[in-house]
Scaffold this motif. Structure first.
Motif, PDB file in Angstrom:
ATOM      1  N   ALA A   1       0.820  -1.219   0.000  1.00  0.00           N
ATOM      2  CA  ALA A   1       0.000   0.000   0.000  1.00  0.00           C
ATOM      3  C   ALA A   1       0.852   1.267   0.000  1.00  0.00           C
ATOM      4  CB  ALA A   1      -0.953   0.000   1.203  1.00  0.00           C
ATOM      5  N   ASN A   2       2.047   1.189   0.608  1.00  0.00           N
ATOM      6  CA  ASN A   2       2.883   2.387   0.722  1.00  0.00           C
ATOM      7  C   ASN A   2       3.763   2.636  -0.490  1.00  0.00           C
ATOM      8  OD1 ASN A   2       1.934   2.695   3.383  1.00  0.00           O
ATOM      9  ND2 ASN A   2       3.385   1.113   4.054  1.00  0.00           N
ATOM     10  N   ARG A   3       3.787   1.685  -1.421  1.00  0.00           N
ATOM     11  CA  ARG A   3       4.691   1.850  -2.562  1.00  0.00           C
ATOM     12  C   ARG A   3       4.060   2.670  -3.671  1.00  0.00           C
ATOM     13  NH1 ARG A   3       7.236  -4.076  -3.438  1.00  0.00           N
ATOM     14  NH2 ARG A   3       7.341  -4.650  -1.231  1.00  0.00           N
ATOM     15  N   PRO A   4       4.900   3.458  -4.364  1.00  0.00           N
ATOM     16  CA  PRO A   4       4.357   4.154  -5.539  1.00  0.00           C
ATOM     17  C   PRO A   4       4.069   3.149  -6.651  1.00  0.00           C
ATOM     18  CG  PRO A   4       6.684   4.708  -5.210  1.00  0.00           C
ATOM     19  CD  PRO A   4       6.314   3.756  -4.118  1.00  0.00           C
ATOM     20  N   VAL A   5       3.036   3.418  -7.400  1.00  0.00           N
ATOM     21  CA  VAL A   5       2.639   2.528  -8.496  1.00  0.00           C
ATOM     22  C   VAL A   5       3.799   2.291  -9.456  1.00  0.00           C
ATOM     23  CG1 VAL A   5       1.174   2.433 -10.543  1.00  0.00           C
ATOM     24  CG2 VAL A   5       0.197   3.078  -8.362  1.00  0.00           C
ATOM     25  N   ARG A   6       4.605   3.355  -9.694  1.00  0.00           N
ATOM     26  CA  ARG A   6       5.670   3.214 -10.720  1.00  0.00           C
ATOM     27  C   ARG A   6       6.771   2.264 -10.277  1.00  0.00           C
ATOM     28  NH1 ARG A   6       8.663   8.949  -9.698  1.00  0.00           N
ATOM     29  NH2 ARG A   6       9.017   8.458  -7.527  1.00  0.00           N
ATOM     30  N   ALA A   7       6.817   1.946  -8.969  1.00  0.00           N
ATOM     31  CA  ALA A   7       7.864   1.028  -8.484  1.00  0.00           C
ATOM     32  C   ALA A   7       7.477  -0.436  -8.666  1.00  0.00           C
ATOM     33  CB  ALA A   7       8.153   1.317  -7.011  1.00  0.00           C
ATOM     34  N   LEU A   8       6.279  -0.689  -9.150  1.00  0.00           N
ATOM     35  CA  LEU A   8       5.813  -2.073  -9.278  1.00  0.00           C
ATOM     36  C   LEU A   8       6.169  -2.662 -10.636  1.00  0.00           C
ATOM     37  CD1 LEU A   8       2.190  -1.703  -7.859  1.00  0.00           C
ATOM     38  CD2 LEU A   8       4.272  -2.284  -6.607  1.00  0.00           C
ATOM     39  N   SER A   9       6.275  -3.984 -10.679  1.00  0.00           N
ATOM     40  CA  SER A   9       6.467  -4.683 -11.954  1.00  0.00           C
ATOM     41  C   SER A   9       5.141  -4.710 -12.720  1.00  0.00           C
ATOM     42  CB  SER A   9       6.934  -6.104 -11.690  1.00  0.00           C
ATOM     43  OG  SER A   9       5.866  -6.843 -11.107  1.00  0.00           O
ATOM     44  N   GLY A  10       5.203  -5.109 -13.972  1.00  0.00           N
ATOM     45  CA  GLY A  10       3.992  -5.182 -14.793  1.00  0.00           C
ATOM     46  C   GLY A  10       2.939  -6.105 -14.185  1.00  0.00           C
TER      47      GLY A  10
END
Ligand SMILES: Nc1ncnc2c1ncn2[C@@H]1O[C@H](COP(=O)(O)OP(=O)(O)O)[C@@H](O)[C@H]1O
Ligand SMILES: [Mg+2]
Length: 259
Positions: free
Chosen positions: A141-150
């Motif tokens: 929940a705390n991570r920015p969306v752009r830090a996620l994999s596809g």
């Protein structure tokens, strides 16, 4: 029992560069509560146009749609807003829908808040539960969306779609951009969700193998027409239309039955 969704004789034309294109020609289909219907067809066959009409992103020229007991294309105002929570979508590129600077938590908080699903103080718990349901953990929940994999982004897109407790999910090429392993895991997740929560799905893809892996029944489109509809296994084993035969031929080894 009447179906959850009933699309009846939908037609849609576009004029493009002085030419009239018939994108949909008298298309009909039904989806029962808890059923996954796969919609498959080559590029330009009208699949996305049908999904956009269903989601009321574009209008149609003729036809009607019943959804959850309502004359769906006629719903307006507050009644439409309420009912929209019951039909959610997942597209190919979730980043296009999410602000890349937003955290996963805010992406999931929005639908809960906008549709008043749970009270404010219960939303963090609800977000943690949604993340776990799609195979992520509460601290995502705390991570920015752009830090996620596809694959993780597509899980967040699915969590967002199920946040409003829909009875129907519309997935248009939702796994097409993912590599094979990640795609397999997302398809497993969709089958799980469908079994555990009984959410009906309209699962759209140009790839019959992918459609076959998740669908109870399959509908085949070609040139804006519905050319074949029936149990997934029957269409794979004995395609009746030229379009279905071409889609079967394009897949050397079809994945196994989800049921
Ligand atoms: N906004 C539009 N303007 C003009 N033509 C369109 C538009 N949207 C779709 N089409 C045309 O309608 C047909 C069906 O497109 P689409 O529904 O995107 O097919 P699919 O999703 O099966 O690839 C295609 O010929 C496409 O070029
Ligand atoms: Mg499309």
């Amino acid at each position: 029992m009447s179906p959850l969704l009933s699309i009846e004789n939908i037609s849609k034309g576009f004029s493009s560069a002085g030419r009239q294109i018939i994108a949909l020609d008298n298309v009909s289909l039904t989806i029962a509560a808890g059923e996954t219907l796969g919609l498959v067809g080559g590029s330009g066959s009208g699949k996305s146009t049908l999904s956009r009409i269903l989601l009321r992103l574009v209008s149609c020229d003729a036809g009607s749609i019943r959804f959850d007991g309502e004359d769906w294309l006629r719903l307006k105002g507050a009644a439409l807003r309420r009912k929209r929570a019951r039909m959610q979508m997942v597209f190919q590129d979730p980043l296009a829908a999410f602000n890349p600077l937003a955290t996963v938590g805010t992406v999931l908080d929005d639908p809960l808040r906008i549709h008043g699903i749970v009270a404010r103080d219960r939303r963090p718990g609800e977000i943690a539960m949604l993340l776990e349901r799609v195979g992520l953990t509460a601290d995502h929940a705390n991570r920015p969306v752009r830090a996620l994999s596809g694959g993780q982004r597509q899980r967040v897109a699915i969590a967002r779609a199920i946040a409003t407790r829909p009875s129907l999910l519309v997935l248009d090429e939702a796994v097409s951009a993912l590599d094979v392993t990640v795609r397999g895991r997302i398809l497993e997740l969709l089958v799980d969700l469908q079994k555990q929560q009984g959410i009906a799905c309209l699962f759209i893809s140009h790839d019959l193998a992918v459609v076959r892996a998740v669908s109870h029944r399959v509908a085949v489109m070609d040139g804006g027409r519905m050319v074949e509809i029936g149990p997934a296994a029957a269409i794979v084993a004995a395609p009746q239309s030229a379009a279905a035969r071409a889609l079967v031929a394009a897949v050397p080894c079809l994945v196994t039955d989800p049921s």
